[in-house]
Design a protein around this motif. Structure first.
Motif, PDB file in Angstrom:
ATOM      1  N   CYS A 189       0.809  -1.230   0.000  1.00 53.88           N
ATOM      2  CA  CYS A 189       0.000   0.000   0.000  1.00 53.88           C
ATOM      3  C   CYS A 189       0.837   1.272   0.000  1.00 53.88           C
ATOM      4  O   CYS A 189       0.268   2.374  -0.051  1.00 53.88           O
ATOM      5  N   ILE A 316     -11.921  -4.129  -4.136  1.00 50.12           N
ATOM      6  CA  ILE A 316     -11.552  -2.722  -3.959  1.00 50.12           C
ATOM      7  C   ILE A 316     -12.792  -1.836  -4.025  1.00 50.12           C
ATOM      8  O   ILE A 316     -12.974  -0.914  -3.201  1.00 50.12           O
ATOM      9  N   LEU A 319     -14.718  -2.148  -0.833  1.00 52.81           N
ATOM     10  CA  LEU A 319     -14.088  -1.391   0.258  1.00 52.81           C
ATOM     11  C   LEU A 319     -14.372   0.100   0.123  1.00 52.81           C
ATOM     12  O   LEU A 319     -14.607   0.783   1.124  1.00 52.81           O
ATOM     13  N   SER A 323     -16.376   2.036   3.090  1.00 52.91           N
ATOM     14  CA  SER A 323     -15.556   2.881   3.956  1.00 52.91           C
ATOM     15  C   SER A 323     -15.614   4.367   3.628  1.00 52.91           C
ATOM     16  O   SER A 323     -15.216   5.188   4.452  1.00 52.91           O
ATOM     17  N   LEU A 374      -8.140   5.478   0.161  1.00 51.95           N
ATOM     18  CA  LEU A 374      -8.408   4.092   0.566  1.00 51.95           C
ATOM     19  C   LEU A 374      -7.124   3.301   0.731  1.00 51.95           C
ATOM     20  O   LEU A 374      -7.004   2.499   1.656  1.00 51.95           O
ATOM     21  N   PHE A 375      -6.137   3.501  -0.160  1.00 50.56           N
ATOM     22  CA  PHE A 375      -4.882   2.764  -0.062  1.00 50.56           C
ATOM     23  C   PHE A 375      -4.198   3.013   1.280  1.00 50.56           C
ATOM     24  O   PHE A 375      -3.571   2.110   1.842  1.00 50.56           O
ATOM     25  N   ILE A 378      -6.262   0.874   3.935  1.00 55.06           N
ATOM     26  CA  ILE A 378      -6.503  -0.565   3.749  1.00 55.06           C
ATOM     27  C   ILE A 378      -5.934  -1.408   4.889  1.00 55.06           C
ATOM     28  O   ILE A 378      -6.629  -2.294   5.416  1.00 55.06           O
ATOM     29  N   LEU A 382      -8.518  -3.771   7.111  1.00 53.10           N
ATOM     30  CA  LEU A 382      -8.427  -5.227   7.141  1.00 53.10           C
ATOM     31  C   LEU A 382      -8.155  -5.755   8.539  1.00 53.10           C
ATOM     32  O   LEU A 382      -8.683  -6.795   8.942  1.00 53.10           O
ATOM     33  N   LEU A 409      -2.491  -5.115  -5.980  1.00 52.95           N
ATOM     34  CA  LEU A 409      -2.511  -3.764  -5.415  1.00 52.95           C
ATOM     35  C   LEU A 409      -1.284  -2.973  -5.864  1.00 52.95           C
ATOM     36  O   LEU A 409      -1.398  -1.794  -6.254  1.00 52.95           O
TER      37      LEU A 409
END
Length: 435
Positions: A189, A316, A319, A323, A374-375, A378, A382, A409
């Protein structure tokens, strides 16, 4: 005769012996060998010597009983000076010694390799010429830098650092597979500098508020209304829905990588046929040893790679949709999201002739900047939510899923980095917000 008369005309205090005015034996900046008078308890003939340099020389009074250098007696006021009464008392004490005082040439020396706080005044009896014979008496500490304690501290810090690193390595090796999988995804990430710059610029555009000059007009009914108008600030927000959404970006990513896999597959088999045709003309025959060691890419591999990449893209997007309202919005953007959801609720109440439902998921509305946000989140998502809910399909529970997720990713981040200008158009609009 003139010199003798001049010498006799020099002033001489009562109770003091005649001073030695013939001049110092050593001069400034001369390299000599010197005794450490503070630590010397033995005879001078056997005392160790230290390399030193003479800084300056002066005539000083010597105590005849202890052979120590007496401090300079200064008259007047101010820091480092004593009054006349104190000087008279010193003179009275020195006269009680019986033999009086003696002036000798003394030298201020600096020991080579030692801190300047070790500099001191010594008499000429404690100084020796820098000869081969005298250098045999050099101390083992002569010329050594007096910084042993800081070095010991640095070595201690290094040892502690090494011990902590070893402990961390042992803990990492003995950690559970979940932690190892989480670390693998965390490394995947990490954003390159170009994407970090995009993320920071996006944050500055949204967070910075611009205050227009106050508007004072007679039409305002009260001062309170004027204050309300003056408190309005202008900020920049993304245009929603975005011209290029996250779904569009992921679709471009899948199609581009699919085309690259097909080209790789075709190039590999074209090279394999060329190698076979080249080797068939040889007397040995058969496929060369190098080509037999290559990994053979089959159509099943292509299908499997396409299927895994599609599953990654769907995860992805899921997510993002889950989120974004909770973690991916700045405070300035929440009001815009609330109004957008209220508008969609009103449209749902209206009768719709078309059977197709409008696409109102965040992944269909928001641009690629929110994918970068988001990256960053992550690993947290998780570890904190996917595992605590005991999801059997969690990515971190299977090593193969974790490796595939981390590989795709990293591949997606490189894909976005190569298309920065296409993915991040900077479509903002000015919006008034309350302070």
């Amino acid at each position: 005769m003139a010199d003798t008369a001049a010498t006799n005309d020099l002033p001489q205090e009562s109770g003091e012996e005649a001073a030695d005015y013939s001049g110092p034996k050593y001069h400034a900046q001369q390299k000599v060998l010197c005794i450490d008078t503070n630590n010397n308890t033995s005879d001078d003939a056997f005392a160790p010597l230290y390399e030193a340099v003479i800084r300056k020389s002066e005539l000083k009074y010597i105590d005849p009983t202890t052979q120590k250098i007496l401090p300079n007696r200064k008259r007047g006021r101010g820091r480092g000076r004593v009054g006349a009464a104190t000087v008279d008392a010193l003179d009275q004490n020195t006269n009680d010694l019986g033999t009086g005082l003696l002036q000798e040439w003394c030298h201020h020396v600096h020991f080579n390799g030692w801190n300047s706080r070790w500099d001191r005044w010594v008499t000429e009896r404690d100084i020796f010429e820098n000869t081969i014979e005298n250098r045999k008496r050099l101390s083992e500490n002569s010329g050594k830098v007096a910084r042993s304690q800081p070095k010991q501290k640095e070595e201690t810090k290094k040892r502690k650092r090494g011990a902590s690193t070893t402990a961390d390595n042992d803990a990492e090796s003995s950690s559970s597979p979940l932690n190892r999988n989480l670390q693998l995804i965390t490394r995947a990430c990490e954003l390159p500098f170009t994407l970090q710059t995009v993320l920071c610029d996006d944050r500055d555009n949204i967070a910075v508020k611009v205050y227009p000059p106050p508007i004072l007009s007679a039409s305002c009914s009260s001062k309170q209304q004027q204050r309300r108008n003056n408190k309005k600030a202008i900020t920049m927000l993304h245009v929603i829905p975005a011209p290029t959404s996250i779904v569009d970006l992921m679709w471009q990513y899948i199609q581009t990588k699919k085309q690259e896999d097909l080209e790789t597959f075709a190039n590999y088999h074209r090279r394999l046929q060329r190698d076979l045709s080249g080797n068939s003309s040889c007397s040995d025959g058969g496929v060369g040893e190098e080509s037999s060691m290559d990994v053979i890419l089959t159509k099943e591999d292509l299908k499997m790679n396409k299927k895994k990449r599609k599953e990654f893209a769907l995860s992805i997007l899921a997510l993002v949709d889950a989120s974004l309202p909770l973690f991916l919005l700045y405070a300035e953007e929440r009001d815009q999201f609330t109004k957008l959801m209220a508008q969609f609720a009103k449209e749902d109440d209206k009768p719709n002739d078309n059977d197709q439902t409008p696409k109102r998921q965040p992944s269909h509305l928001y641009p690629a900047e929110y994918l970068l946000r988001l990256f960053v989140k992550i690993p947290y998502l998780l570890s904190e939510f996917d595992l605590k809910k005991n999801n059997p399909a969690s990515i971190l529970l299977a090593d193969e899923k974790t490796q595939d997720f981390a590989r795709f990713l990293s591949e997606l981040i490189v894909f976005i980095q190569k298309r920065v200008d296409e993915c991040f158009t900077g479509n903002y609009q000015a919006v008034e917000v309350d302070d």
